[in-house]
Design an enzyme around this catalytic site. Structure first.
Site, PDB file in Angstrom:
ATOM      1  N   SER A 111       0.851  -1.186   0.000  1.00  0.00           N
ATOM      2  CA  SER A 111       0.000   0.000   0.000  1.00  0.00           C
ATOM      3  C   SER A 111       0.886   1.234   0.000  1.00  0.00           C
ATOM      4  CB  SER A 111      -0.908   0.010   1.228  1.00  0.00           C
ATOM      5  OG  SER A 111      -1.754   1.145   1.224  1.00  0.00           O
ATOM      6  N   HIS A 144      -6.176   7.621 -16.030  1.00  0.00           N
ATOM      7  CA  HIS A 144      -7.246   6.671 -16.312  1.00  0.00           C
ATOM      8  C   HIS A 144      -6.897   5.773 -17.498  1.00  0.00           C
ATOM      9  CE1 HIS A 144     -10.533   7.695 -13.521  1.00  0.00           C
ATOM     10  NE2 HIS A 144      -9.978   8.896 -13.504  1.00  0.00           N
ATOM     11  N   HIS A 176      -2.663   7.266  -4.449  1.00  0.00           N
ATOM     12  CA  HIS A 176      -2.757   6.071  -3.600  1.00  0.00           C
ATOM     13  C   HIS A 176      -2.799   4.844  -4.497  1.00  0.00           C
ATOM     14  CE1 HIS A 176      -5.694   2.960  -2.145  1.00  0.00           C
ATOM     15  NE2 HIS A 176      -4.812   2.906  -1.174  1.00  0.00           N
ATOM     16  N   HIS A 210     -20.484  12.111   3.742  1.00  0.00           N
ATOM     17  CA  HIS A 210     -20.871  13.239   4.591  1.00  0.00           C
ATOM     18  C   HIS A 210     -20.566  14.580   3.937  1.00  0.00           C
ATOM     19  CE1 HIS A 210     -16.626  12.507   5.486  1.00  0.00           C
ATOM     20  NE2 HIS A 210     -16.549  13.726   5.979  1.00  0.00           N
ATOM     21  N   HIS A 246       2.333  12.180  -1.007  1.00  0.00           N
ATOM     22  CA  HIS A 246       1.861  13.555  -0.862  1.00  0.00           C
ATOM     23  C   HIS A 246       2.977  14.509  -1.295  1.00  0.00           C
ATOM     24  CE1 HIS A 246      -1.852  12.586   1.274  1.00  0.00           C
ATOM     25  NE2 HIS A 246      -1.182  11.814   2.097  1.00  0.00           N
ATOM     26  N   ASN A 252      -2.820   0.308  -4.010  1.00  0.00           N
ATOM     27  CA  ASN A 252      -2.814  -0.825  -3.092  1.00  0.00           C
ATOM     28  C   ASN A 252      -3.087  -2.096  -3.871  1.00  0.00           C
ATOM     29  OD1 ASN A 252      -4.958  -2.649  -1.353  1.00  0.00           O
ATOM     30  ND2 ASN A 252      -3.240  -1.940  -0.124  1.00  0.00           N
TER      31      ASN A 252
END
Length: 298
Positions: A90, A143, A104, A173, A94, A106
């Site tokens: 993983s 992509h 990211h 949220h 930054h 993994n």
């Protein structure tokens, strides 16, 4: 099923990525081997205050346990209570430059076992891009590499895993995506071990082709305190997702993993503001209107 081959691939992938990023950054990763009292261990490769990366980590772990953590059996409740073996690589990078996106990736393998029962195994993984200032060519390139990684295994994989990524890396949220997405998959066993393992190998092997050109393209872009301030604000979304929703983070903490390695994914400088909105017509507003929209980039 050959778990030794999976482990060899993962450790070699970790070293390959570390060496390439060291070439770009000019500084070296700290290599920190660790052992887990309950079984297993790993190698955390971490860079802080690099020339290009403000923080980056590439972690390998291979852990064992007597009882599968709830996060790993959430989609398969019939496996709860089984012993497990889990291994994976993983990474999160930054960069300091606000025009260079966070990334990211993994790839992982799970094995759930119980005496008198057939072993159950599956793969998971993916990669996704989180820009602070969006560039269409970067999103299209990233992509495109994700699609290329999956194309040899079936024409339908990319659309399926791209959609899964958009849905998974979504802050409910906030009602917004974490970034411009990529691919994400889990519970992969259909097609047999060789098919699934080869697919995961391809995803891991395409990571540097997907990210390194973008990082090199953006790392010298001039910026001011304004861009750094917005970067720190948007990094807050990254923290919120990783601590609230991310299954890898939750699994690591539930399984008694190494906290320093698990939380390596968090950015070093972050800001939150109360009910902040970007000014209309600014580059900051363009990130929301043009990039955080779950778009089909290719």
């Amino acid at each position: 099923m050959d778990t030794a081959r999976v482990k060899t691939f993962l450790t070699e992938l970790q070293e390959l990525i570390v060496e390439r990023i060291e070439q770009i950054d000019g500084k070296t990763f700290k290599r920190d081997a660790w052992q887990r009292p309950e079984g297993g261990g790993g190698l955390s490769c971490v860079m802080e205050e690099g020339n290009v990366l403000e923080r980056g980590g590439v972690n390998f772990s291979h852990v064992f346990g007597d009882k599968l953590p709830p996060s790993a059996s959430a989609n398969r409740p019939e496996l709860a209570g089984r012993g497990f073996e889990a291994m994976g690589v993983s990474l999160v990078f930054h960069p300091r430059n606000p025009y260079a996106p966070t990334v990211h990736m993994n790839v992982r393998f799970f094995l759930a076992q119980k005496a008198g029962a057939e072993p159950v195994w599956w793969f998971g993984g993916g990669m996704d891009l989180t820009p602070y200032y969006g560039f269409e060519e970067d999103a299209v390139h990233f992509h495109g590499m994700c699609r290329n990684a999956l194309l040899p295994f079936g024409a339908d994989y990319h659309a399926k895993y791209k959609k899964w990524c958009d849905e998974y890396f979504y802050l409910k949220h906030r009602q917004e995506p974490r970034g411009v997405g990529g691919i994400f998959f889990d519970d992969l066993s259909e097609g047999g071990f060789e098919h699934c393992f080869n697919l995961v190998e391809s995803v891991g092997d395409h990571f540097l082709s997907a990210y390194a050109p973008i990082l090199e393209r953006r790392l010298d872009t001039p910026y001011t305190d304004r861009e750094r301030d917005f970067q720190a604000y948007r990094r807050g979304r990254y923290v919120e997702f990783n601590l609230v929703y991310d299954r890898g983070t939750i699994f690591g903490l539930q399984s008694g993993g190494r906290t320093e390695s698990i939380l390596m994914s968090l950015p070093p400088i972050v800001k939150w503001r109360y009910d902040w909105q970007p000014e209309a017509g600014t580059p900051e507003a363009k990130l929301y209107s043009d990039f955080l929209i779950g778009k089909d980039w290719i």
